[in-house]
Design a protein around this motif. Structure first.
Motif, short mmCIF file in Angstrom:
data_model
loop_
_atom_site.label_atom_id
_atom_site.label_comp_id
_atom_site.label_asym_id
_atom_site.label_seq_id
_atom_site.Cartn_x
_atom_site.Cartn_y
_atom_site.Cartn_z
N GLY A 22 19.72 -12.36 0.12
CA GLY A 22 19.98 -11.57 -1.09
C GLY A 22 18.97 -11.75 -2.20
O GLY A 22 18.98 -11.00 -3.18
N ASP A 23 18.06 -12.71 -2.05
CA ASP A 23 17.01 -12.87 -3.07
C ASP A 23 16.10 -11.64 -3.07
O ASP A 23 15.77 -11.09 -2.01
N GLU A 24 15.70 -11.23 -4.25
CA GLU A 24 14.90 -9.99 -4.37
C GLU A 24 13.43 -10.30 -4.65
O GLU A 24 13.11 -11.24 -5.39
N VAL A 25 12.57 -9.48 -4.05
CA VAL A 25 11.12 -9.60 -4.27
C VAL A 25 10.60 -8.26 -4.79
O VAL A 25 10.83 -7.21 -4.17
N LEU A 26 9.93 -8.31 -5.93
CA LEU A 26 9.38 -7.08 -6.53
C LEU A 26 8.08 -6.73 -5.83
O LEU A 26 7.17 -7.56 -5.72
N ILE A 27 7.99 -5.48 -5.33
CA ILE A 27 6.83 -5.06 -4.55
C ILE A 27 6.27 -3.77 -5.17
O ILE A 27 6.84 -2.68 -4.98
N PRO A 28 5.16 -3.86 -5.92
CA PRO A 28 4.58 -2.66 -6.52
C PRO A 28 4.18 -1.63 -5.45
O PRO A 28 3.69 -2.00 -4.37
N VAL A 29 4.43 -0.36 -5.77
CA VAL A 29 4.12 0.76 -4.88
C VAL A 29 2.80 1.38 -5.30
O VAL A 29 2.59 1.57 -6.51
N VAL A 45 15.64 -9.09 -0.13
CA VAL A 45 15.75 -7.67 -0.44
C VAL A 45 14.44 -7.20 -1.09
O VAL A 45 14.10 -7.66 -2.19
N PRO A 46 13.69 -6.31 -0.41
CA PRO A 46 12.47 -5.80 -1.03
C PRO A 46 12.82 -4.80 -2.12
O PRO A 46 13.64 -3.91 -1.90
N VAL A 47 12.24 -4.95 -3.30
CA VAL A 47 12.52 -4.03 -4.41
C VAL A 47 11.21 -3.32 -4.78
O VAL A 47 10.35 -3.92 -5.44
N PRO A 48 11.05 -2.06 -4.33
CA PRO A 48 9.82 -1.35 -4.66
C PRO A 48 9.76 -1.07 -6.16
O PRO A 48 10.77 -0.73 -6.76
N VAL A 49 8.57 -1.24 -6.74
CA VAL A 49 8.40 -0.98 -8.17
C VAL A 49 7.36 0.13 -8.32
O VAL A 49 6.20 -0.04 -7.96
N GLU A 50 7.82 1.28 -8.83
CA GLU A 50 6.90 2.40 -9.07
C GLU A 50 6.10 2.10 -10.33
O GLU A 50 6.66 1.60 -11.30
N ARG A 71 13.29 -13.13 -7.40
CA ARG A 71 12.72 -14.47 -7.15
C ARG A 71 11.20 -14.45 -7.36
O ARG A 71 10.64 -15.41 -7.86
N ALA A 72 10.56 -13.35 -6.94
CA ALA A 72 9.10 -13.33 -7.00
C ALA A 72 8.56 -11.90 -7.07
O ALA A 72 9.28 -10.94 -6.80
N LEU A 73 7.29 -11.84 -7.47
CA LEU A 73 6.53 -10.58 -7.48
C LEU A 73 5.38 -10.75 -6.49
O LEU A 73 4.81 -11.84 -6.39
N ILE A 74 5.04 -9.67 -5.77
CA ILE A 74 3.84 -9.72 -4.94
C ILE A 74 2.76 -8.92 -5.65
O ILE A 74 2.98 -7.76 -6.00
N LEU A 75 1.62 -9.54 -5.82
CA LEU A 75 0.49 -8.85 -6.44
C LEU A 75 -0.64 -8.79 -5.43
O LEU A 75 -0.97 -9.80 -4.80
N ASN A 76 -1.23 -7.61 -5.26
CA ASN A 76 -2.32 -7.46 -4.30
C ASN A 76 -3.42 -6.62 -4.96
O ASN A 76 -3.35 -5.41 -5.01
N SER A 77 -4.41 -7.34 -5.50
CA SER A 77 -5.50 -6.70 -6.24
C SER A 77 -6.80 -7.40 -5.88
O SER A 77 -6.90 -8.61 -6.07
N PRO A 78 -7.78 -6.69 -5.33
CA PRO A 78 -7.83 -5.28 -4.95
C PRO A 78 -6.73 -4.92 -3.94
O PRO A 78 -6.36 -5.74 -3.12
N ASN A 79 -6.28 -3.68 -4.07
CA ASN A 79 -5.08 -3.26 -3.36
C ASN A 79 -5.35 -2.48 -2.08
O ASN A 79 -6.21 -1.61 -2.02
N ASN A 80 -4.58 -2.81 -1.07
CA ASN A 80 -4.46 -2.00 0.13
C ASN A 80 -3.12 -1.31 0.00
O ASN A 80 -2.10 -2.02 -0.07
N PRO A 81 -3.04 0.00 -0.14
CA PRO A 81 -4.01 1.02 0.25
C PRO A 81 -4.81 1.67 -0.89
O PRO A 81 -5.71 2.45 -0.60
N SER A 82 -4.51 1.39 -2.16
CA SER A 82 -5.05 2.26 -3.22
C SER A 82 -6.48 1.93 -3.64
O SER A 82 -7.15 2.76 -4.26
N GLY A 83 -6.96 0.71 -3.34
CA GLY A 83 -8.29 0.30 -3.82
C GLY A 83 -8.28 -0.04 -5.31
O GLY A 83 -9.31 -0.37 -5.88
N GLU A 84 -7.10 0.01 -5.93
CA GLU A 84 -6.99 -0.32 -7.36
C GLU A 84 -7.22 -1.80 -7.61
O GLU A 84 -6.86 -2.65 -6.78
N VAL A 85 -7.78 -2.13 -8.78
CA VAL A 85 -8.00 -3.51 -9.20
C VAL A 85 -7.39 -3.67 -10.59
O VAL A 85 -7.65 -2.86 -11.47
#
Ligand SMILES: Cc1ncc(COP(=O)(O)O)c(C=O)c1O
Length: 291
Positions: A22-29, A45-50, A71-85
């Motif tokens: 039941g722990d939630e993880v924030l996952i930017p979209v 529980v994955p929680v997509p963040v627009e 519980r946590a946020l996932i940050l991925n920069s540079p990003n797959n798939p957007s190439g955003e930094v």
């Protein structure tokens, strides 16, 4: 620090040790396709963040999705798939929000060496209060083109590293010693090959943007890093259907945006030879001109 069989394995281990049911993880979209599945496999529980203002989330976007179970946020920069930094000042805002809410951040730095136009990598761990709450995930697969050698690593607080090491010991007995030696040689050796790869990716990215400019209605976030272009076109309604048609009619393989939680987009990887990319662009331009 714990070395694992690729950063995918590192991420899997982390979710297994961090999450209670039941722990939630924030996952930017948009997100790398495996994050939500890994969170679910760990009972979380994955929680997509627009991202309200485009492709990079702001503290307000995160706050809107935060609950008592976050519980946590996932940050991925540079990003797959957007190439955003994420620029340093935006990371500072997110870092501040993490501290205020006493949350962990998993920083997936798989593409940290592939930033273009002179940009430099900023780790979220460099902000005040963040070293003790950042779980850094690193990979040999992208930086050294060593995908098949399966080496990734985790850097972070000792109790978490110990839990990961225990889990890994009972499941895989750690990565192959040959692969570990090879990754060590890559890390210790001269980094010129990485710089050459970065130059080649930037050249291909520029050629790609120039080629696709022939179709004015193709739109994408500016690819400042990684080696992907995440684009859309008014003719795309269902990315899986369009990717299937492009593959069948033009023999160009793209990944549907749906796999990354975002429609109606397609992801193109430019980690291919210049001539192959040039031909792919020619075919895509043909396809979208007729669409
Ligand atoms: C954002 C991101 N993280 C992690 C990985 C996993 O890489 P590996 O397990 O090869 O280290 C990938 C691979 O595509 C990725 O794009």
């Amino acid at each position: 620090m714990v070395v694992s069989c690729g950063s995918k394995h590192t991420l899997y281990n982390l979710f297994q040790v961090l999450l209670d049911p039941g722990d939630e993880v924030l996952i930017p979209v948009p997100y790398w396709t495996s994050y939500p599945e890994m969170v679910k496999l760990a009972g979380g529980v994955p929680v997509p963040v627009e991202a309200g203002g485009g492709f990079r989330v702001r503290p307000a976007d995160l706050e809107a999705r935060r609950t008592a179970r976050t519980r946590a946020l996932i940050l991925n920069s540079p990003n797959n798939p957007s190439g955003e930094v994420y620029p340093a000042e935006e990371l500072a805002g997110i870092a501040d929000w993490l501290v205020r809410n006493d949350l962990l951040v998993i920083s997936d730095d798989a593409y940290q060496h592939f930033l273009y136009d002179g940009r430099t990598f900023t780790s979220i761990a460099s902000f005040p209060g963040l070293p003790e709450r950042t779980l850094v995930v690193g990979a040999a697969s992208k930086t050294y083109a060593m995908t098949g050698w399966r080496i990734g690593w985790f850097l972070g607080p000792e109790p978490i590293a110990e839990a990961v090491a225990r889990l890994q010991d009972q499941s895989t007995s750690n990565p192959s010693s040959l692969s570990q030696r090879a990754a060590l040689a890559a890390l210790d050796g001269g980094q010129e090959p990485v710089f050459r790869m970065r130059e080649a990716f930037q050249r291909r990215r520029d050629a790609l943007m120039k080629g696709l400019a022939a179709v004015k209605s193709i739109r994408y976030p500016f690819p400042a890093g990684a080696f992907y272009l995440f684009f859309t076109h008014p003719s795309i309604t269902d990315s899986v259907e369009t990717a299937g048609r492009i593959l069948a009619e033009k023999q160009v393989a793209l990944v549907p945006g749906r796999a990354f939680g975002m429609e109606p987009y397609l992801r193109l990887s430019y980690a291919v030879a210049d001539q192959v990319l040039e031909e792919a662009v020619r075919r895509l331009v043909d396809f979208f001109r007729a669409a």
